[in-house]
Design an enzyme around this catalytic site. Structure first.
Site, PDB file in Angstrom:
ATOM      1  N   HIS A  26       0.853  -1.184   0.000  1.00 50.84           N
ATOM      2  CA  HIS A  26       0.000   0.000   0.000  1.00 50.84           C
ATOM      3  C   HIS A  26       0.891   1.237   0.000  1.00 50.84           C
ATOM      4  O   HIS A  26       2.033   1.196   0.479  1.00 50.84           O
ATOM      5  CB  HIS A  26      -0.901   0.006   1.228  1.00 50.84           C
ATOM      6  CG  HIS A  26      -1.929  -1.073   1.218  1.00 50.84           C
ATOM      7  ND1 HIS A  26      -3.049  -1.023   2.008  1.00 50.84           N
ATOM      8  CD2 HIS A  26      -2.018  -2.243   0.532  1.00 50.84           C
ATOM      9  CE1 HIS A  26      -3.789  -2.110   1.798  1.00 50.84           C
ATOM     10  NE2 HIS A  26      -3.169  -2.859   0.912  1.00 50.84           N
ATOM     11  N   GLU A  35       0.998   3.878   1.791  1.00 56.12           N
ATOM     12  CA  GLU A  35       1.490   4.273   3.113  1.00 56.12           C
ATOM     13  C   GLU A  35       2.630   3.372   3.565  1.00 56.12           C
ATOM     14  O   GLU A  35       3.635   3.843   4.104  1.00 56.12           O
ATOM     15  CB  GLU A  35       0.351   4.236   4.139  1.00 56.12           C
ATOM     16  CG  GLU A  35      -0.781   5.188   3.837  1.00 56.12           C
ATOM     17  CD  GLU A  35      -1.886   4.588   2.960  1.00 56.12           C
ATOM     18  OE1 GLU A  35      -3.010   5.112   2.992  1.00 56.12           O
ATOM     19  OE2 GLU A  35      -1.627   3.587   2.244  1.00 56.12           O
ATOM     20  N   CYS A  74      -6.071   2.287   5.594  1.00 54.90           N
ATOM     21  CA  CYS A  74      -6.788   1.077   5.983  1.00 54.90           C
ATOM     22  C   CYS A  74      -6.188   0.548   7.291  1.00 54.90           C
ATOM     23  O   CYS A  74      -5.166   1.049   7.760  1.00 54.90           O
ATOM     24  CB  CYS A  74      -6.688   0.025   4.875  1.00 54.90           C
ATOM     25  SG  CYS A  74      -5.042  -0.708   4.738  1.00 54.90           S
ATOM     26  N   CYS A 120      -2.440  -0.186   7.112  1.00 51.96           N
ATOM     27  CA  CYS A 120      -1.607   1.008   7.082  1.00 51.96           C
ATOM     28  C   CYS A 120      -1.607   1.732   8.424  1.00 51.96           C
ATOM     29  O   CYS A 120      -0.579   2.266   8.849  1.00 51.96           O
ATOM     30  CB  CYS A 120      -2.045   1.924   5.949  1.00 51.96           C
ATOM     31  SG  CYS A 120      -1.808   1.133   4.339  1.00 51.96           S
TER      32      CYS A 120
END
Length: 163
Positions: free
Chosen positions: A60, A62, A90, A93
């Site tokens: 992801h 992040e 999410c 993250c």
């Protein structure tokens, strides 16, 4: 006289630009950056969603940015830093942000915006509020008799680096 955007607004705009550019390059619509030093902060690292190009469900934006910032600082702690994301992080993250010891997380779009675009972040938030028996995957403990051995080895190690 036009009011200048705040540092936070500039960082968020950059995260959104990263996300848009990543879509144009075949990636997911997520961008992030890690900033050190408050309002006059320095961007340590950026990240974009690399899930499909890298075939890595943990890549992801992040997480990619956190990994790069840790490499830039040569440290696993990002204390004194801000994670800036194009979308609400999410649970994966957010957990990474907590483990990285970031001071602050700011984001532009939210989980409902992501859901409207076909991303199931909101569903993952909802899973954590359910009893484990209702989760979409089985999570079960099975004692082995030696499950505490790695922790005993860790606590006995005098030169360990705590985190």
């Amino acid at each position: 006289m036009t009011e200048q955007p705040s540092a936070e607004q500039r960082w968020l705009a950059e995260a959104v630009r990263l996300a848009e550019r990543n879509v144009a390059e075949g990636g997911g619509p997520f961008g992030a950056l890690v900033v050190k030093g408050g309002e006059a902060g320095e961007i340590l690292a950026t990240g974009v969603n690399r899930v499909t190009p890298d075939r890595d469900p943990t890549a992801h934006a992040e997480v990619v940015a956190i990994r790069a910032a840790c490499r830039a600082l040569d440290d696993f702690s990002l204390s004194g830093c801000v994670l800036v994301a194009s979308c609400e992080p999410c649970p994966l993250c957010l957990s990474a942000a907590l483990w990285a010891r970031l001071d602050t997380v700011v984001y532009a779009a939210d989980r409902h915006d992501a859901e409207a675009a076909g991303f199931d972040d909101r569903v993952f938030y909802d899973v954590f509020s359910l009893p484990r028996a209702e989760w979409p995957l089985t999570v079960a403990q099975h004692r082995t008799g030696s499950e505490a051995a790695p922790f005993q080895a860790w606590t006995a190690k005098p030169d360990r680096t705590g985190y």
